[in-house]
Design an enzyme around this catalytic site. Sequence first.
Site, PDB file in Angstrom:
ATOM      1  N   HIS A 143       0.809  -1.216   0.000  1.00  0.00           N
ATOM      2  CA  HIS A 143       0.000   0.000   0.000  1.00  0.00           C
ATOM      3  C   HIS A 143       0.846   1.271   0.000  1.00  0.00           C
ATOM      4  CE1 HIS A 143       0.391  -0.311   4.514  1.00  0.00           C
ATOM      5  NE2 HIS A 143       0.455   0.998   4.399  1.00  0.00           N
ATOM      6  N   ASP A 173       0.309  -7.589   1.222  1.00  0.00           N
ATOM      7  CA  ASP A 173       0.719  -6.209   1.485  1.00  0.00           C
ATOM      8  C   ASP A 173       2.239  -6.067   1.523  1.00  0.00           C
ATOM      9  OD1 ASP A 173       0.208  -3.519   1.829  1.00  0.00           O
ATOM     10  OD2 ASP A 173       0.218  -3.649   4.012  1.00  0.00           O
ATOM     11  N   SER A 257       4.590   2.439   8.005  1.00  0.00           N
ATOM     12  CA  SER A 257       4.314   1.281   7.171  1.00  0.00           C
ATOM     13  C   SER A 257       5.544   0.902   6.358  1.00  0.00           C
ATOM     14  CB  SER A 257       3.156   1.583   6.213  1.00  0.00           C
ATOM     15  OG  SER A 257       1.963   1.788   6.920  1.00  0.00           O
TER      16      SER A 257
END
Length: 412
Positions: A143, A173, A257
């Site tokens: 993402h 992911d 992230s």
Amino acid sequence: MGFYDDLYAEERKTRRKNGAGRLILTSLASAVIGGLLVLLMLPTLSKAGYISLLQPNQAYAQNRANAVAAVNTNSPVVPVSVSVSSATVEAVEKVEDAIVGVINIRRVTNFWTQQTGTVESGQGSGVVFEKKNGKAHIVTNYHVINGAERVEVSLPNGDRVEAKILGADPYTDLAVLEIDGSEVTTVAELGNSDTLKVGEPAIAIGNPLGLEFSRTVTQGIVSGVDRSMPVDLNSDGETDWELDVIQTDAAINPGNSGGALLNIQGQVIGINTLKIAREDVEGLGFAIPINDVKVITQQLMEHGTLKRGFLGITPRDLTSIPRYAWKQELNLPDDVKAGVLIWQIGEFTPAARAGLRQYDVIVKLDGQEINSGAQLRKYLTLEKTGGEQVEVTFYRDGFLKTTTVTLGEQGR
């Protein structure tokens, strides 16, 4: 005679007591009177030069001056250096230069002028996990780079270099980037997430809120090791994937992230991926276990995508089907609580060739219970590849059946 002797003795004791009391009172009175006289005479004695009076501030200044003078007349001042070291400090120092920033650059069109250009649409983190043949490989979240026309990497020295996307997968992911390795000085050591224990220290390092706070460190503990997070990729309200994660209370914020979750030895045990952000929730962050990351990144580098065994069906969770249809339409026994309904099946697909039909309800793969379409996809992705066989246990018209399917191969 005894009586008179006693009386005489008592009189002597009384006289002694009275004499001692008068002596004490006389002494106290003399001391008080003497003190008052001295206080009254202080101004006169000071003016005459017999004594020197200092005000409180003057006394402090004089004492400080005396202390400075004493120091100056002694040996030179030697600076004191205190070295602070701990396991956390050493763990961070070991890996911090392997943490990089990842910048997502997209092409956009101006609504008014209809001219197109590129803009930075987001920033995240990445971990350098390999360096060979003059190239450095970085793992980050899917993402973080999703929708990018170009990806740049910000190095610890402040330089920004262009990165090539070697592979990416939305379900897990994860994505792998490649950059020139000439300026990369540190490669992170990957640990073993299978040996983690709840309660052991966990250190998160990444770029929360962007590069301005690059390589920010937060610390907590491993809060859980057997967690699965539902993932809905197409926002249809149905779970598409169950992501295995490590739960931690180390602070993870937007921009973290793709960063690293470390153990106390400075080894990467997970890739930070998400947190639960609600007003009534604190300390719920999640990372992808590094043992899963090792397998997935290898496939992404080799194939550019994560290949999975291809069954050839459109699955639907049995729990999303109205309950009355379980009995009236599917004739399922009462003890069936979950499974995967074959909503559609392609002609000449591996499933069709093995005899599976529309509206069959799959309950097991290779003897392992399958309760949802997400579990089915996950098993075929992580456990199987094209050309391998899988034993499918299913219900048809109320009867439990088994068949063996030779899987095809499909990349996502």
